[in-house]
Scaffold this motif. Structure first.
Motif, PDB file in Angstrom:
ATOM      1  N   PHE A 152      16.678 -26.132  -4.616  1.00 37.42           N
ATOM      2  CA  PHE A 152      16.405 -26.783  -3.177  1.00 37.42           C
ATOM      3  C   PHE A 152      16.007 -26.575  -2.326  1.00 37.42           C
ATOM      4  CE2 PHE A 152      19.236 -27.407   0.810  1.00 37.42           C
ATOM      5  CZ  PHE A 152      20.573 -28.184   0.379  1.00 37.42           C
ATOM      6  N   VAL A 153      15.147 -25.525  -1.877  1.00 35.13           N
ATOM      7  CA  VAL A 153      14.151 -25.341  -0.965  1.00 35.13           C
ATOM      8  C   VAL A 153      12.689 -25.885  -1.245  1.00 35.13           C
ATOM      9  CG1 VAL A 153      15.219 -22.890   0.229  1.00 35.13           C
ATOM     10  CG2 VAL A 153      13.607 -23.006  -1.654  1.00 35.13           C
ATOM     11  N   GLN A 154      12.156 -25.484  -2.606  1.00 37.44           N
ATOM     12  CA  GLN A 154      11.474 -26.730  -2.663  1.00 37.44           C
ATOM     13  C   GLN A 154      11.548 -28.323  -2.277  1.00 37.44           C
ATOM     14  OE1 GLN A 154      10.483 -26.537  -6.837  1.00 37.44           O
ATOM     15  NE2 GLN A 154       9.686 -24.601  -6.564  1.00 37.44           N
ATOM     16  N   ILE A 155      12.434 -29.120  -3.132  1.00 42.34           N
ATOM     17  CA  ILE A 155      13.366 -30.162  -2.937  1.00 42.34           C
ATOM     18  C   ILE A 155      13.217 -30.527  -0.507  1.00 42.34           C
ATOM     19  CG2 ILE A 155      14.867 -32.164  -2.182  1.00 42.34           C
ATOM     20  CD1 ILE A 155      13.762 -31.433  -5.255  1.00 42.34           C
ATOM     21  N   ILE A 156      13.304 -29.155  -0.231  1.00 45.03           N
ATOM     22  CA  ILE A 156      13.445 -29.276   1.667  1.00 45.03           C
ATOM     23  C   ILE A 156      11.810 -29.335   1.958  1.00 45.03           C
ATOM     24  CG2 ILE A 156      13.957 -28.100   3.336  1.00 45.03           C
ATOM     25  CD1 ILE A 156      16.186 -29.126   2.542  1.00 45.03           C
ATOM     26  N   GLY A 157      10.715 -28.359   1.345  1.00 44.03           N
ATOM     27  CA  GLY A 157       9.639 -28.477   2.246  1.00 44.03           C
ATOM     28  C   GLY A 157       9.215 -29.694   1.115  1.00 44.03           C
ATOM     29  N   SER A 158       9.351 -29.925   0.322  1.00 43.16           N
ATOM     30  CA  SER A 158       8.575 -31.474  -0.020  1.00 43.16           C
ATOM     31  C   SER A 158       8.684 -32.926   0.812  1.00 43.16           C
ATOM     32  CB  SER A 158       8.849 -32.404  -1.737  1.00 43.16           C
ATOM     33  OG  SER A 158       8.200 -31.260  -2.135  1.00 43.16           O
ATOM     34  N   ALA A 159      10.511 -32.431   1.429  1.00 41.86           N
ATOM     35  CA  ALA A 159      10.768 -33.787   2.539  1.00 41.86           C
ATOM     36  C   ALA A 159      10.560 -33.211   3.133  1.00 41.86           C
ATOM     37  CB  ALA A 159      12.251 -33.566   2.349  1.00 41.86           C
TER      38      ALA A 159
ATOM     39  N   ILE B  20       6.472 -34.651   3.142  1.00 41.04           N
ATOM     40  CA  ILE B  20       5.805 -36.814   3.194  1.00 41.04           C
ATOM     41  C   ILE B  20       7.219 -36.982   4.576  1.00 41.04           C
ATOM     42  CG2 ILE B  20       7.933 -38.659   2.005  1.00 41.04           C
ATOM     43  CD1 ILE B  20       8.286 -36.872  -0.226  1.00 41.04           C
ATOM     44  N   GLU B  21       7.262 -36.680   5.215  1.00 44.58           N
ATOM     45  CA  GLU B  21       8.278 -36.874   6.805  1.00 44.58           C
ATOM     46  C   GLU B  21       6.697 -36.908   7.772  1.00 44.58           C
ATOM     47  OE1 GLU B  21      10.541 -38.265   7.861  1.00 44.58           O
ATOM     48  OE2 GLU B  21      12.124 -37.506   6.211  1.00 44.58           O
ATOM     49  N   ALA B  22       5.591 -35.191   7.371  1.00 41.11           N
ATOM     50  CA  ALA B  22       5.061 -35.235   8.252  1.00 41.11           C
ATOM     51  C   ALA B  22       3.917 -36.241   8.785  1.00 41.11           C
ATOM     52  CB  ALA B  22       4.692 -33.685   7.550  1.00 41.11           C
ATOM     53  N   PRO B  23       3.446 -36.575   8.360  1.00 41.83           N
ATOM     54  CA  PRO B  23       2.133 -37.800   9.077  1.00 41.83           C
ATOM     55  C   PRO B  23       3.204 -39.488   9.703  1.00 41.83           C
ATOM     56  CG  PRO B  23       2.299 -38.223   6.977  1.00 41.83           C
ATOM     57  CD  PRO B  23       3.459 -37.091   6.952  1.00 41.83           C
TER      58      PRO B  23
ATOM     59  N   THR C  91       8.355 -19.141   6.731  1.00 46.53           N
ATOM     60  CA  THR C  91       7.924 -20.505   7.393  1.00 46.53           C
ATOM     61  C   THR C  91       7.257 -20.863   6.617  1.00 46.53           C
ATOM     62  OG1 THR C  91       7.102 -18.472   9.082  1.00 46.53           O
ATOM     63  CG2 THR C  91       6.247 -20.653   9.501  1.00 46.53           C
ATOM     64  N   PHE C  92       7.312 -22.661   6.812  1.00 47.78           N
ATOM     65  CA  PHE C  92       6.715 -23.456   5.496  1.00 47.78           C
ATOM     66  C   PHE C  92       5.915 -23.609   6.151  1.00 47.78           C
ATOM     67  CE2 PHE C  92       6.585 -27.370   3.598  1.00 47.78           C
ATOM     68  CZ  PHE C  92       6.145 -27.309   2.377  1.00 47.78           C
ATOM     69  N   GLN C  93       4.875 -24.428   6.339  1.00 45.83           N
ATOM     70  CA  GLN C  93       3.185 -24.997   6.724  1.00 45.83           C
ATOM     71  C   GLN C  93       3.315 -26.258   5.879  1.00 45.83           C
ATOM     72  OE1 GLN C  93       2.629 -24.261   9.802  1.00 45.83           O
ATOM     73  NE2 GLN C  93       1.384 -26.553   9.895  1.00 45.83           N
ATOM     74  N   PRO C  94       3.929 -27.074   6.234  1.00 46.86           N
ATOM     75  CA  PRO C  94       3.613 -28.358   5.369  1.00 46.86           C
ATOM     76  C   PRO C  94       2.441 -29.125   5.332  1.00 46.86           C
ATOM     77  CG  PRO C  94       5.096 -29.139   7.437  1.00 46.86           C
ATOM     78  CD  PRO C  94       3.873 -27.916   6.911  1.00 46.86           C
ATOM     79  N   LYS C  95       1.599 -29.685   4.201  1.00 45.86           N
ATOM     80  CA  LYS C  95       0.860 -29.795   3.592  1.00 45.86           C
ATOM     81  C   LYS C  95       1.158 -31.591   3.579  1.00 45.86           C
ATOM     82  CE  LYS C  95      -1.924 -31.178   0.081  1.00 45.86           C
ATOM     83  NZ  LYS C  95      -2.349 -31.411  -1.479  1.00 45.86           N
ATOM     84  N   PRO C  96       0.876 -32.316   5.175  1.00 43.59           N
ATOM     85  CA  PRO C  96       0.731 -33.741   5.205  1.00 43.59           C
ATOM     86  C   PRO C  96       0.551 -34.751   3.960  1.00 43.59           C
ATOM     87  CG  PRO C  96       0.215 -32.899   7.204  1.00 43.59           C
ATOM     88  CD  PRO C  96      -0.413 -31.758   5.850  1.00 43.59           C
ATOM     89  N   ASN C  97       1.260 -35.675   3.683  1.00 37.53           N
ATOM     90  CA  ASN C  97       1.602 -37.205   2.912  1.00 37.53           C
ATOM     91  C   ASN C  97      -0.176 -37.307   3.453  1.00 37.53           C
ATOM     92  OD1 ASN C  97       2.016 -38.529   0.677  1.00 37.53           O
ATOM     93  ND2 ASN C  97       3.146 -39.639   1.930  1.00 37.53           N
TER      94      ASN C  97
ATOM     95  N   HIS D 249       2.737 -38.779  -5.219  1.00 36.38           N
ATOM     96  CA  HIS D 249       3.646 -37.012  -4.766  1.00 36.38           C
ATOM     97  C   HIS D 249       3.382 -36.043  -5.448  1.00 36.38           C
ATOM     98  CE1 HIS D 249       4.692 -38.770  -0.769  1.00 36.38           C
ATOM     99  NE2 HIS D 249       5.677 -39.676  -1.344  1.00 36.38           N
ATOM    100  N   LYS D 250       3.649 -36.474  -6.875  1.00 30.17           N
ATOM    101  CA  LYS D 250       2.461 -35.144  -8.052  1.00 30.17           C
ATOM    102  C   LYS D 250       1.125 -34.800  -7.101  1.00 30.17           C
ATOM    103  CE  LYS D 250       2.445 -34.943 -13.152  1.00 30.17           C
ATOM    104  NZ  LYS D 250       2.476 -35.383 -14.621  1.00 30.17           N
ATOM    105  N   GLY D 251       0.189 -35.521  -7.147  1.00 28.41           N
ATOM    106  CA  GLY D 251      -0.211 -34.812  -6.686  1.00 28.41           C
ATOM    107  C   GLY D 251      -0.775 -34.189  -5.481  1.00 28.41           C
ATOM    108  N   ASP D 252       0.090 -34.854  -4.399  1.00 25.58           N
ATOM    109  CA  ASP D 252       0.049 -34.699  -3.053  1.00 25.58           C
ATOM    110  C   ASP D 252       1.049 -33.420  -2.649  1.00 25.58           C
ATOM    111  OD1 ASP D 252      -2.508 -35.751  -1.503  1.00 25.58           O
ATOM    112  OD2 ASP D 252      -0.166 -36.743  -0.239  1.00 25.58           O
ATOM    113  N   ARG D 253       1.643 -32.740  -3.617  1.00 24.77           N
ATOM    114  CA  ARG D 253       3.089 -32.290  -2.366  1.00 24.77           C
ATOM    115  C   ARG D 253       2.315 -30.688  -3.136  1.00 24.77           C
ATOM    116  NH1 ARG D 253       3.662 -35.941  -0.955  1.00 24.77           N
ATOM    117  NH2 ARG D 253       2.616 -33.661   0.606  1.00 24.77           N
ATOM    118  N   THR D 254       2.664 -30.096  -2.620  1.00 23.68           N
ATOM    119  CA  THR D 254       2.548 -28.133  -2.922  1.00 23.68           C
ATOM    120  C   THR D 254       2.784 -27.887  -3.981  1.00 23.68           C
ATOM    121  OG1 THR D 254       2.249 -27.747  -0.177  1.00 23.68           O
ATOM    122  CG2 THR D 254       2.675 -25.892  -1.253  1.00 23.68           C
ATOM    123  N   ASN D 255       4.555 -28.589  -3.951  1.00 21.83           N
ATOM    124  CA  ASN D 255       4.734 -27.835  -5.640  1.00 21.83           C
ATOM    125  C   ASN D 255       4.605 -29.228  -6.285  1.00 21.83           C
ATOM    126  OD1 ASN D 255       5.072 -25.466  -4.647  1.00 21.83           O
ATOM    127  ND2 ASN D 255       7.209 -26.417  -3.128  1.00 21.83           N
ATOM    128  N   GLY D 256       4.609 -30.569  -6.545  1.00 24.97           N
ATOM    129  CA  GLY D 256       4.045 -31.512  -6.496  1.00 24.97           C
ATOM    130  C   GLY D 256       4.020 -31.358  -8.559  1.00 24.97           C
TER     131      GLY D 256
END
Ligand SMILES: [Fe+2]
Ligand SMILES: [Fe+2]
Length: 354
Positions: free
Chosen positions: A120-127, A130-133, A194-200, A292-299
């Motif tokens: 659940f929290v992995q999906i929250i992190g990925s979302a 993806i929303e970041a930039p 704290t989650f530091q997003p890696k923007p899409n 997203h497979k290549g771009d996400r932190t947990n992709g």
């Protein structure tokens, strides 16, 4: 009631046993979380939330029923029509969709139901990533739309001039830029970290020798991202309850608002078939998964064959949610006759120079 009290007592004693054994690492913490969610589910059994009845023990069919209930509640034909009919008034007097307040202190991990809290929290992190930039997305849309339909460009990306730069922020961007901070706050509330997003990565505007078709394809890509966000947020809501579910509902309603607007606008502007529009959007979604497979932190981890196999029931649920949303949009689309769209937006814009 006796059984529920007994089960809660057992869960509590098991939690104490874990602490006394000294296994206070991350594994034990997740086990404790799991015990907490089980106890909460027993406590909530029979109660109602936005997705209907809370399942005592989550089953695939029970989760599907919750997804159906959420689609009926948040994507009814009436809601979609209302969100589209709001678009012409956005052109004359821009306004943000108001949010209901979120009681952050009440959000906790025990409100995750029927799913591994880690997932659940992995999906929250990925979302959140993806929303970041959002500025990049808004600029990209403005670049495609400003010659084709300046009012739609204003709604999405605000006012911009090459000489003086950005004059104002579009309503779509204002609504979207609230989403990553909310996701990060949820992550923090659920994990204590704290989650530091890696923007899409944003592809940006691409020159084309067929500008009209490029605008159409861009609108379809916006439809695919709104549709994906809706499916993922609906699924997260089917696996949550209480204030956590209420918080995700705010994001979901924004995405429904956007999908209705992009879908209806594109149908009016290009008059292409609903199935054609779905076809392009589905192609975009498949490309997005690969990206997203290549771009996400947990992709890599989340989309590895082993993980896909172990999470097959969850993937089936998500696939079911995508299809359910598609069926509802298709049903609503039947009401979008050209005369209705003309009533909303005026004459077809294809005569406008692009
Ligand atoms: Fe969003
Ligand atoms: Fe959106």
């Amino acid at each position: 009631m006796h059984f529920r009290s007994l089960a809660l007592t057992v869960a509590f004693l098991r939690a104490i046993a874990f602490i006394r054994r000294g296994f206070w690492g991350s594994t034990a913490r997740m086990q404790l979380l799991w015990i907490g969610t089980q106890a909460m589910q027993l406590f909530l059994k029979g109660s109602e939330d936005l997705a209907g009845r809370v399942q005592g023990k989550a089953t695939y069919l029970g989760t599907r029923a919750r997804i159906v209930r959420l689609v009926d509640r948040f994507l009814s034909v009436d809601v979609l029509s209302d969100r589209l009919s709001d678009l012409p008034s956005q052109f004359s007097s821009p306004h943000q969709r108001p949010w209901e307040p979120i009681d952050w202190k009440q959000v906790n991990a025990a409100q995750i139901i029927g799913i591994d809290p880690n997932l659940f929290v992995q999906i929250i992190g990925s979302a959140a990533e993806i929303e970041a930039p959002i500025r990049g997305y808004a600029q990209e849309s403005w670049d495609y739309l400003h010659r084709f339909h300046p009012q739609m460009a204003l709604f999405v990306g605000g006012e911009f001039s090459a000489e003086t730069g950005r004059q104002s922020v579009g309503i779509w961007e204002k609504e979207e830029r609230q989403h990553t901070p909310v996701m990060r706050k949820l992550y923090r509330q659920l994990t204590g970290q704290t989650f530091q997003p890696k923007p899409n990565a944003v592809e940006g505007y691409q020159e084309s020798n067929n500008p009209s078709d490029a605008v159409y394809r861009h609108l379809c890509s916006r439809i695919s991202t709104e549709w994906s966000a809706i499916a993922v947020y609906l699924w997260l809501m089917a696996h949550s309850t209480g204030e956590l579910q209420q918080a995700i509902a705010q994001l979901l309603q924004d995405e429904v608002n956007h999908l209705a607007k992009f879908w209806g606008f594109s149908r009016w502007a290009f008059g292409r078939s609903s199935l054609g529009q779905f076809g392009v959007a589905v192609g975009d979604i498949l490309a997005l998964v690969k990206h997203h497979k290549g771009d996400r932190t947990n992709g890599q981890e989340m989309l590895s064959p082993r993980q896909i196999l172990s999470q097959l029931p969850r993937l089936l649920e998500i696939g079911f949610t995508f299809v359910r949303v598609m069926i509802r949009i298709h049903a609503w689309d039947k009401e979008l006759s050209y005369s209705y769209l003309k009533h909303l937006f005026g004459s077809h814009p294809m005569a406008i120079a692009v």
